[in-house]
Design a protein around this motif. Structure first.
Motif, short mmCIF file in Angstrom:
data_model
loop_
_atom_site.label_atom_id
_atom_site.label_comp_id
_atom_site.label_asym_id
_atom_site.label_seq_id
_atom_site.Cartn_x
_atom_site.Cartn_y
_atom_site.Cartn_z
N GLY A 165 4.47 -9.15 14.91
CA GLY A 165 5.46 -10.33 15.03
C GLY A 165 6.36 -10.58 14.07
N PRO A 166 7.35 -11.26 13.98
CA PRO A 166 8.32 -11.67 13.24
C PRO A 166 7.70 -12.28 11.82
CG PRO A 166 9.18 -12.55 15.23
CD PRO A 166 7.58 -12.13 15.44
N ALA B 104 12.40 -7.48 14.19
CA ALA B 104 12.36 -6.20 13.99
C ALA B 104 13.73 -5.81 14.28
CB ALA B 104 11.58 -5.43 14.95
N ASP B 105 14.76 -6.11 15.32
CA ASP B 105 15.91 -5.50 15.56
C ASP B 105 16.81 -6.04 14.42
OD1 ASP B 105 16.21 -8.27 16.17
OD2 ASP B 105 16.97 -8.07 18.18
N PRO C 81 16.31 3.32 1.81
CA PRO C 81 15.37 2.06 2.23
C PRO C 81 15.20 2.55 3.78
CG PRO C 81 17.61 1.64 2.29
CD PRO C 81 17.78 2.75 1.45
N TYR C 82 15.55 3.89 4.31
CA TYR C 82 15.25 4.23 5.72
C TYR C 82 14.01 4.29 6.07
CZ TYR C 82 15.51 6.55 10.16
OH TYR C 82 15.44 6.85 11.61
N LEU C 83 12.84 4.82 5.05
CA LEU C 83 11.56 4.96 5.46
C LEU C 83 10.86 3.48 5.35
CD1 LEU C 83 8.98 6.20 5.86
CD2 LEU C 83 8.73 6.19 3.37
N GLY C 84 11.19 2.40 4.70
CA GLY C 84 10.85 1.22 4.84
C GLY C 84 11.62 0.45 5.96
N GLN C 85 12.60 0.85 6.42
CA GLN C 85 13.13 0.24 7.67
C GLN C 85 12.15 0.67 8.94
OE1 GLN C 85 17.22 1.42 8.93
NE2 GLN C 85 16.43 1.65 11.13
N LEU C 86 11.70 1.76 9.03
CA LEU C 86 10.98 2.30 10.18
C LEU C 86 9.47 1.62 9.84
CD1 LEU C 86 11.58 6.24 10.12
CD2 LEU C 86 12.80 4.43 11.50
N LEU C 87 8.98 1.59 8.62
CA LEU C 87 7.76 0.97 8.48
C LEU C 87 7.76 -0.63 9.06
CD1 LEU C 87 6.79 2.45 5.00
CD2 LEU C 87 5.65 3.00 7.25
N ALA C 88 8.85 -1.43 8.57
CA ALA C 88 8.95 -2.70 8.62
C ALA C 88 8.96 -2.71 10.37
CB ALA C 88 10.27 -3.15 7.99
N VAL D 241 7.57 -5.34 4.43
CA VAL D 241 6.33 -4.57 5.24
C VAL D 241 5.21 -5.17 4.87
CG1 VAL D 241 5.32 -2.28 5.25
CG2 VAL D 241 7.88 -2.64 4.85
N THR D 242 4.85 -5.70 3.55
CA THR D 242 3.74 -6.23 2.97
C THR D 242 3.47 -7.40 3.64
OG1 THR D 242 4.09 -5.15 0.85
CG2 THR D 242 2.15 -6.75 0.87
N ALA D 243 4.38 -8.50 3.77
CA ALA D 243 4.33 -9.47 4.15
C ALA D 243 3.76 -9.99 5.78
CB ALA D 243 5.59 -10.51 4.05
N ALA D 244 4.58 -8.58 6.44
CA ALA D 244 3.96 -8.56 7.83
C ALA D 244 2.63 -8.26 8.08
CB ALA D 244 5.05 -7.33 8.41
N GLN D 245 1.92 -7.41 7.21
CA GLN D 245 0.77 -7.05 7.40
C GLN D 245 -0.18 -8.17 7.05
OE1 GLN D 245 1.49 -3.16 5.13
NE2 GLN D 245 0.01 -2.44 6.40
#
Length: 365
Positions: free
Chosen positions: A42-43, A6-7, A27-34, A113-117
């Motif tokens: 988790g990573p 995340a960092d 991409p700022y919104l995508g950053q916050l979501l991710a 974002v999708t991969a994390a979910q």
């Protein structure tokens, strides 16, 4: 394989904004979501293209719509998950990994974002090396990979599955559907086995975006010049420095189209640059000499902070530096230039490398 934490996302988001070449959406919104989702799940595993098994199914996850629309109608990230799962059911084969259709802008983060979910790996690659406005404007198209079957999902949960005769028809029909969906859709497309994906992908594009973002962040925190840091890390060249003195912009057929005029400062005093854009900056000319065109990436940075200036957010009085970044070699082939060269966007000029400026006959916009 490595883990994406995340960092690290802010550096990635900053780098994708640079590689967007003025487009691709903020991409700022995508950053916050991710960041929020990765802290919860988790990573995410980041696979090198060579680590993807030859028979593994890889799918692109993306947002579709004019970036200017997204500023008022935020995409729902869970709809991207629905699009991927729907495509998986339609294909009858499990999806092994996700990939970015374009590394530039918001879509550089959408598949993360999708991969994390979904708990899926993300391939360290994309199909452009930058951002382009149309679905068919990918190296996947150049290498004969079909964009369909493709699934579109709107914010209400409506789904459309497209099966088209070619990728140009995919762009045409999906654009109409996206308008009916309110101008925004989450999509899953370009299903391909690992072996085919490797032929068309620009390898290492996520790592490259992170390196650019990291260099810019460190330059801001230290005493080095942020614009120079971006230029050096991205392997680019300076094209112009100046102040924006005029911007014409309109939303036409789903694109933010227009022209920005810059008056030179410093060593460029007395010169004028014209920047033409259609979501992304597509052509730059100094005193009617072309200095850069698609498929090379034209990047506009705030002269003081090095922050990327989106075409949709450019305004009068802004002091900027314009850079040119070389495109992936495959874009310079006849097939690549036919798809995304200057004539594909209506500019009556040939493509030349960044070091070979030519006289410009002003195109009809």
């Amino acid at each position: 394989m490595r883990l994406l934490r995340a960092d690290e996302i802010p550096d990635l988001a900053l780098g994708t904004s640079v590689l967007g070449g003025g487009g691709g959406g903020d991409p700022y919104l995508g950053q916050l979501l991710a960041q929020a989702i990765i802290r919860e799940t988790g990573p995410v595993q980041l696979w090198d293209v060579e680590e993807v098994p030859a028979e593994a199914l890889v799918v692109a996850s993306a947002y579709m719509g004019a970036p200017i629309v997204m500023a008022e109608k935020l995409p729902q990230h869970d709809r991207a998950v629905g699009a991927v799962r729907s495509l998986e059911r339609h294909l009858g084969q499990p999806i092994a990994a996700l990939i970015s259709a374009e590394i530039g802008g918001f879509n550089g983060l959408t598949p993360l974002v999708t991969a994390a979910q979904l708990g899926l790996p993300l391939v360290d690659a994309d199909y452009m090396g930058r951002a382009f406005p149309d679905i068919n404007m990918t190296l996947a198209d150049v290498y004969g990979i079909a964009a369909t079957p493709m699934v579109m999902v709107d914010d209400r949960g409506n789904q459309v599955i497209l099966e088209t005769v070619d990728n140009l028809w995919t762009e045409t029909l999906s654009r109409s559907v996206a308008v009916d969906m309110g101008g925004v859709a989450m999509i899953a497309l370009y299903p391909a086995l690992g072996e085919r994906m490797r032929q068309a992908a620009v390898p290492g594009s996520i790592s490259r975006a992170m390196q650019i973002g990291q260099a810019l962040r460190q330059a801001r925190a230290g005493s080095s010049n942020p614009v120079h840091a971006v230029c050096e890390t991205a392997g680019g060249m300076e094209l112009f420095r100046g102040k924006m003195v005029d911007v014409h912009r309109q939303l036409r057929t789903g694109y933010a189209q227009g022209e920005a005029i810059l008056e030179g400062t410093g060593t460029y005093l007395g010169q004028r640059m014209a920047l033409y854009f259609q979501n992304e900056y597509l052509l730059a000319a100094v005193d009617r000499r072309v200095v850069a065109t698609v498929p090379d990436t034209i990047v506009v940075l705030d002269a003081r902070t090095g922050s990327p200036v989106l075409a949709e957010a450019s305004f009068y009085g802004l002091d900027v530096v314009v850079l040119g970044l070389p495109c992936a070699d495959a874009w310079r082939t006849p097939a690549g230039l036919a798809l995304v060269g200057p004539r594909a966007f209506g500019y009556d000029v040939d493509y030349y490398p960044l070091t070979a400026p030519r006289h410009l006959h002003k195109p009809n916009l």
